[in-house]
Design a protein around this motif. Structure first.
Motif, mmCIF file in Angstrom:
data_model
loop_
_atom_site.group_PDB
_atom_site.id
_atom_site.type_symbol
_atom_site.label_atom_id
_atom_site.label_comp_id
_atom_site.label_asym_id
_atom_site.label_seq_id
_atom_site.Cartn_x
_atom_site.Cartn_y
_atom_site.Cartn_z
ATOM 1 N N PHE A 105 -19.857 17.252 -12.873
ATOM 2 C CA PHE A 105 -19.670 16.491 -14.099
ATOM 3 C C PHE A 105 -20.673 16.930 -15.152
ATOM 4 C CE2 PHE A 105 -20.287 12.312 -16.344
ATOM 5 C CZ PHE A 105 -18.988 12.166 -16.789
ATOM 6 N N TYR A 106 -20.186 17.635 -16.169
ATOM 7 C CA TYR A 106 -21.065 18.105 -17.232
ATOM 8 C C TYR A 106 -20.926 17.221 -18.469
ATOM 9 C CZ TYR A 106 -21.750 22.309 -14.461
ATOM 10 O OH TYR A 106 -22.073 23.177 -13.468
ATOM 11 N N THR A 107 -22.076 16.845 -19.014
ATOM 12 C CA THR A 107 -22.067 15.935 -20.154
ATOM 13 C C THR A 107 -22.592 16.638 -21.402
ATOM 14 O OG1 THR A 107 -24.313 15.184 -19.721
ATOM 15 C CG2 THR A 107 -22.570 13.990 -18.622
ATOM 16 N N LYS A 108 -22.240 16.082 -22.533
ATOM 17 C CA LYS A 108 -22.699 16.582 -23.840
ATOM 18 C C LYS A 108 -22.639 18.097 -23.920
ATOM 19 C CE LYS A 108 -25.332 12.533 -24.919
ATOM 20 N NZ LYS A 108 -25.423 11.778 -26.074
ATOM 21 N N VAL A 109 -21.500 18.627 -23.548
ATOM 22 C CA VAL A 109 -21.334 20.074 -23.505
ATOM 23 C C VAL A 109 -21.107 20.612 -24.919
ATOM 24 C CG1 VAL A 109 -19.878 21.913 -22.589
ATOM 25 C CG2 VAL A 109 -20.365 19.897 -21.196
ATOM 26 N N THR A 110 -21.705 21.754 -25.217
ATOM 27 C CA THR A 110 -21.429 22.420 -26.490
ATOM 28 C C THR A 110 -20.878 23.804 -26.168
ATOM 29 O OG1 THR A 110 -23.544 23.557 -26.656
ATOM 30 C CG2 THR A 110 -23.462 21.316 -27.529
ATOM 31 N N THR A 132 -31.659 7.862 -14.463
ATOM 32 C CA THR A 132 -33.069 7.530 -14.685
ATOM 33 C C THR A 132 -33.588 6.540 -13.650
ATOM 34 O OG1 THR A 132 -32.305 5.909 -16.268
ATOM 35 C CG2 THR A 132 -33.157 7.955 -17.165
ATOM 36 N N THR A 133 -32.680 5.844 -12.931
ATOM 37 C CA THR A 133 -33.194 4.906 -11.941
ATOM 38 C C THR A 133 -33.697 5.642 -10.702
ATOM 39 O OG1 THR A 133 -30.946 4.579 -11.152
ATOM 40 C CG2 THR A 133 -31.803 2.927 -12.669
ATOM 41 N N ILE A 134 -33.092 6.785 -10.397
ATOM 42 C CA ILE A 134 -33.562 7.536 -9.226
ATOM 43 C C ILE A 134 -34.261 8.826 -9.648
ATOM 44 C CG2 ILE A 134 -31.925 6.607 -7.534
ATOM 45 C CD1 ILE A 134 -30.152 9.031 -8.105
ATOM 46 N N ASN A 135 -34.342 9.025 -10.971
ATOM 47 C CA ASN A 135 -35.002 10.204 -11.507
ATOM 48 C C ASN A 135 -34.511 11.532 -10.960
ATOM 49 O OD1 ASN A 135 -36.689 9.208 -13.490
ATOM 50 N ND2 ASN A 135 -38.072 8.374 -11.916
ATOM 51 N N ARG A 136 -33.209 11.650 -10.873
ATOM 52 C CA ARG A 136 -32.691 12.987 -10.578
ATOM 53 C C ARG A 136 -31.260 13.129 -11.100
ATOM 54 N NH1 ARG A 136 -29.468 12.895 -6.238
ATOM 55 N NH2 ARG A 136 -29.620 11.078 -4.893
ATOM 56 N N PRO A 137 -30.852 14.363 -11.258
ATOM 57 C CA PRO A 137 -29.486 14.573 -11.739
ATOM 58 C C PRO A 137 -28.476 14.333 -10.626
ATOM 59 C CG PRO A 137 -30.590 16.685 -11.409
ATOM 60 C CD PRO A 137 -31.582 15.640 -11.069
ATOM 61 N N ILE A 138 -27.283 13.916 -11.009
ATOM 62 C CA ILE A 138 -26.228 13.697 -10.019
ATOM 63 C C ILE A 138 -25.114 14.705 -10.300
ATOM 64 C CG2 ILE A 138 -24.531 12.054 -9.159
ATOM 65 C CD1 ILE A 138 -26.405 9.824 -9.852
ATOM 66 N N LYS A 139 -24.638 15.343 -9.211
ATOM 67 C CA LYS A 139 -23.721 16.452 -9.382
ATOM 68 C C LYS A 139 -22.287 15.988 -9.668
ATOM 69 C CE LYS A 139 -22.612 19.742 -6.267
ATOM 70 N NZ LYS A 139 -22.838 20.626 -5.122
ATOM 71 N N LEU A 178 -19.373 29.253 -11.900
ATOM 72 C CA LEU A 178 -18.146 29.263 -11.110
ATOM 73 C C LEU A 178 -18.052 30.532 -10.271
ATOM 74 C CD1 LEU A 178 -15.723 28.058 -13.919
ATOM 75 C CD2 LEU A 178 -16.764 26.684 -12.127
ATOM 76 N N GLN A 179 -18.955 31.464 -10.532
ATOM 77 C CA GLN A 179 -18.989 32.688 -9.729
ATOM 78 C C GLN A 179 -19.444 32.314 -8.316
ATOM 79 O OE1 GLN A 179 -18.021 35.534 -10.912
ATOM 80 N NE2 GLN A 179 -18.411 35.618 -13.118
ATOM 81 N N PRO A 180 -19.071 33.145 -7.326
ATOM 82 C CA PRO A 180 -19.509 32.855 -5.955
ATOM 83 C C PRO A 180 -21.036 32.777 -5.883
ATOM 84 C CG PRO A 180 -17.897 34.636 -5.995
ATOM 85 C CD PRO A 180 -18.237 34.341 -7.407
ATOM 86 N N ASP A 181 -21.524 31.992 -4.966
ATOM 87 C CA ASP A 181 -22.967 31.869 -4.709
ATOM 88 C C ASP A 181 -23.785 31.498 -5.930
ATOM 89 O OD1 ASP A 181 -22.695 32.448 -2.042
ATOM 90 O OD2 ASP A 181 -22.623 34.604 -2.446
ATOM 91 N N THR A 182 -23.332 30.523 -6.634
ATOM 92 C CA THR A 182 -24.124 30.044 -7.776
ATOM 93 C C THR A 182 -24.276 28.535 -7.639
ATOM 94 O OG1 THR A 182 -22.098 29.813 -9.013
ATOM 95 C CG2 THR A 182 -23.375 31.811 -9.424
ATOM 96 N N VAL A 183 -25.119 27.979 -8.461
ATOM 97 C CA VAL A 183 -25.303 26.522 -8.427
ATOM 98 C C VAL A 183 -24.894 25.944 -9.781
ATOM 99 C CG1 VAL A 183 -27.159 26.513 -6.719
ATOM 100 C CG2 VAL A 183 -27.707 26.793 -9.149
ATOM 101 N N PRO A 184 -24.624 24.650 -9.783
ATOM 102 C CA PRO A 184 -24.227 24.020 -11.050
ATOM 103 C C PRO A 184 -25.344 24.108 -12.109
ATOM 104 C CG PRO A 184 -23.728 22.578 -9.209
ATOM 105 C CD PRO A 184 -24.533 23.706 -8.651
ATOM 106 N N VAL A 185 -24.952 23.955 -13.352
ATOM 107 C CA VAL A 185 -25.895 24.012 -14.466
ATOM 108 C C VAL A 185 -26.617 22.672 -14.568
ATOM 109 C CG1 VAL A 185 -26.133 24.566 -16.911
ATOM 110 C CG2 VAL A 185 -24.162 25.421 -15.616
ATOM 111 N N GLU A 186 -27.831 22.640 -14.054
ATOM 112 C CA GLU A 186 -28.488 21.351 -13.878
ATOM 113 C C GLU A 186 -28.699 20.587 -15.185
ATOM 114 O OE1 GLU A 186 -31.504 21.221 -10.837
ATOM 115 O OE2 GLU A 186 -32.536 19.644 -11.972
ATOM 116 N N ARG A 187 -29.059 21.314 -16.250
ATOM 117 C CA ARG A 187 -29.400 20.606 -17.480
ATOM 118 C C ARG A 187 -28.241 19.807 -18.068
ATOM 119 N NH1 ARG A 187 -28.255 25.820 -19.509
ATOM 120 N NH2 ARG A 187 -26.682 25.665 -21.153
#
Ligand SMILES: Cc1cc2nc3c(=O)[nH]c(=O)nc-3n(C[C@H](O)[C@H](O)[C@H](O)COP(=O)(O)O)c2cc1C
Ligand code: FES
Lengths: 540, 159
Positions: free
Chosen positions: A66-71, A97-104, A82-91
């Motif tokens: 789930f990506y938010t505020k995308v430009t 903010t309640t658990i202080n981490r991003p949710i995928k 989306l390429q193999p062996d990559t991770v989501p774009v964390e930013r």
């Protein structure tokens, strides 16, 4: 290296489009080609995903990333992920903010998983401009099933389900259908009320934009059940995307034989046309709406007036329901009345859809089981009040509703409890207010609204709301008098009793409810010339 | 728009919609969109076509907020004054715009560049406060952002 195969959903709701979702779609197409991924990926235009405040939204399925505020600038990174062996774009992920981490995945975000998305099940998931997508999601199966039933059996199912109209008043839908069925006459009409004039509400727009086929399907089933051949979808002209998508849906449905002559080979013929409202809050009222289709001023018919189910459009029996009421019909026909009736509270079945807005961390379109507590909606789904401010009130029911105080946070939200508390379900606006909102100013604000929108036909509404407004205006200007509160109560109660239509009958609610729960704020303005919230310039 | 063009456009609108009392509002909406307001001769034309009295057309045209009977500016600025926007500062946005472009709510500038109006809700309440410039929605406004938006626009105009 396994190649990923994903669907990229780009929200194309009004909110996300205003943030540039159309450009995102274009950049995405180019970037997929550039990174050699266009074969494996499917891009999908989706309707409103609900979390409008964080838009523009991009969702990657099947994982639900789930990506938010995308430009458009973020697109190369998103495509790279989306390429193999990559991770989501964390930013770009939702940061809790309640658990202080991003949710995928959005499925793990409280805003979503605390909801019960039945009517909204397809919104943000299917491409509303592609009937095949709707069909793959089960669209028009209920219509097939209904066409094999007797009209009376359908009406009985709707009655047993306990569904109540979601346009505001909560009238039992099955009983309305039965009345329209029993009304004598061959020519009957179906109308879908998508006028949505309540300020602070956008759920009907989102349903029409995100899943127009479910609404159409509900209307067609209604037409079959009561014996109507023609339907109107009344949509306000401020909603160009809703009008556009519903128009596409109607054309596609005609092509596939769901609308038009001899639907799906049966003897039943039915068609729908869109009628755009020209901007008048009172036209949401059934009799006014009907007159406005007839090309007249939309003023509620004088009392005593026959029911629209008997004397409606062109004086023929007419069944008028809200957008969400129709969108519930396929669910009930597919799953059965038992299934539906097992959800919700004793007298309010199924779900309620709200536009959760105002001073709340997460705002957007939400759906919860009837009877969910206010606290769960505002704190668990809404994430509470931003900036460490204190919750003061929540307004439901728009200009016909009221403001509920913190003491009522544990109240279950359904038609009857809201009415008992002096508010209303209304069409589903839910505006959260914090300590910086002045309740007298809010009351003044709503009376300004009703006073502008009163059609002027009856005196209590035309003159009474103006008088109430003048008193409230004086109080906010620091010119309040000790007797004002009593005068407001007296005027409010007479306007409620004596007005011709529900606009006037409910117009005093915002004032009466704020006096009931926040009398001390009125008193501070009147006796101390002080606005505790620091809003009213006349009394700082 | 010159008179012949207007006539041609009206003819086109009338023929796509056809006759019947229920076509009045759709025809007026189409004319409003095409011309930005409802010119008197257009109303007359519509009345003749639908065989509806001018009185009735004006009664309808003056009832609904979408219809304007006088020309509107090239940039129609519509600020939402709905509940969500109100509590998030819509009144300050209106003030700021009034000062930046120099007209009051409900007015059109003399050079027909701007019309400033407010509406009950744009339907983007989660992005409150919002406004529209013609059809484009701008969300999450602040007085500063609104000021900049219109300074830029009027800057272009002067350029
Ligand atoms: C002033 C006024 C405005 C209304 N606005 C709406 C509206 O925007 N949408 C709506 O569905 N119902 C609105 N209603 C309620 C309708 O009159 C009607 O009860 C409703 O559309 C019936 O549909 P339902 O049985 O599915 O709720 C309004 C009523 C009043 C008095
Ligand atoms: S309240 Fe402003 S967009 Fe709805």
């Amino acid at each position: 290296m396994p190649e990923k195969k994903c669907t990229i959903l780009v929200c194309q709701g009004t909110g996300c489009i205003s943030g540039g979702a159309e450009q995102i779609l274009n950049s995405l197409e180019t970037e997929l080609v550039r990174q050699n991924l266009s074969g494996a990926m499917q891009i999908k235009h989706a309707g409103c995903h609900g979390f409008c405040q964080r838009g523009p939204l991009v969702v990657i399925e099947p994982e639900g990333i789930f990506y938010t505020k995308v430009t458009p600038n973020d697109i190369p990174d998103i495509v790279h992920s989306l390429q193999p062996d990559t991770v989501p774009v964390e930013r770009l992920l939702y940061y809790d903010t309640t658990i202080n981490r991003p949710i995928k995945s959005f499925r793990d975000i409280p805003f979503y998983y605390k909801q019960q998305r039945l009517v909204l099940r397809n919104c943000g998931v299917i491409n509303p401009e592609n009937i095949d997508d709707a069909l793959a999601a089960g669209g028009y199966q209920a219509l097939r099933k209904a066409l094999a039933m007797k009209p009376t059996e359908i009406i009985e199912e709707i009655k047993k389900s306990g569904l109540r109209g979601l346009g505001g008043a909560g009238f039992p839908t099955g009983r309305k259908w039965e009345a329209a069925f029993q009304a004598p006459g061959k020519d009957k009409y179906i109308i879908c009320n998508g006028d949505e004039g309540d300020p602070g509400a956008f759920q009907d727009r989102s349903v029409l934009e995100g899943d127009p086929h479910s609404v159409l399907e509900g209307m067609i089933i209604a037409g079959f059940a009561i014996g109507a051949r023609h339907g109107y979808a009344y949509v306000r002209n401020e909603y160009p995307f809703a009008v556009h998508r519903l128009g596409i849906a109607i054309k596609q449905a005609r092509k596939r034989g769901f609308l038009g002559k001899n639907i799906l080979g049966s003897k039943f013929s039915f068609d729908v046309e869109i009628f755009q409202g020209a901007g008048a809050f009172v036209c949401g009222e059934s009799t006014a709406l009907v007159l406005s289709i007839e090309g007249k001023r939309g003023m509620p018919r004088p009392l005593p007036r026959p029911r629209t189910t008997e004397v409606g459009l062109w004086d023929k029996p007419t069944l008028l329901n809200n957008v969400k009421t129709y969108a519930n019909i396929p669910l009930i026909i597919n799953h059965g009345s038992q299934w539906f009736a097992s959800r919700g509270s004793e007298k309010s079945k199924g779900t309620a859809i709200f536009s959760l807005t105002g001073k709340v961390v997460n705002s957007g379109l939400i759906e919860v089981t009837m009877g969910t507590r206010l606290r769960e909606i505002i704190y668990d789904i809404g994430g509470g009040i931003p900036d460490g401010r204190a919750f003061k009130a929540v307004q439901t029911g728009g200009p016909s509703g009221g403001c509920l105080p913190p003491e009522l946070l544990n109240m279950p939200v359904d038609f009857d409890s809201l009415t008992a508390a002096g508010s209303m379900m209304g069409s589903g606006g839910m505006v959260v207010m914090d300590q910086d909102t002045c309740m007298v100013d809010i009351a003044r604000y709503f009376l300004d609204f009703t006073q502008r929108e009163s059609c002027g036909q009856c005196i209590p509404c035309r003159i009474g709301t103006k008088q109430m407004f003048d008193i409230l205006d004086n109080i906010t200007q620091g010119r309040g008098k000790p007797e004002d509160i009593d005068t407001l109560l007296e005027l409010g109660n007479s306007i409620k009793d004596a007005s011709l239509c529900a606009l006037g009958q409910s117009a005093p609610n915002p004032v009466l409810s704020t006096i009931r729960y926040f009398r001390d704020e009125y008193e501070a303005h009147i006796y101390e010339g002080h606005c505790p919230a620091g809003v009213c310039h006349g009394c700082l | 728009m010159d008179a012949n063009l207007i006539d041609a456009r009206v003819e086109e609108i009338l023929s796509t919609h056809g006759k019947g009392a229920n076509k009045l509002v759709p025809i007026l909406l189409a004319a409003q969109d095409a011309f930005g307001y409802l010119p008197g001769n257009v109303i007359q034309h519509v009345g003749e076509f639908l065989a509806i009295s001018l009185g009735q057309i004006y009664s309808v045209a003056s009832f609904y907020k979408r219809f304007q009977l006088t020309p509107v500016g090239k940039r129609r600025v519509t600020v939402c004054r709905g509940t969500a926007c109100h509590i998030r500062g819509a009144p300050q946005i209106v003030n700021e715009i009034e000062q930046t472009i120099g007209i009051k709510e409900g007015e059109t500038s003399a050079d027909l560049e701007y019309t400033l109006e407010t509406v009950a809700c744009i339907g983007c309440c989660a992005l409150a406060p919002c406004l529209k410039v013609n059809e484009a929605v701008h969300g999450a406004m602040t007085p500063r952002k609104a000021g900049v938006l219109f300074t830029d626009v009027s800057g272009n105009k002067n350029a």
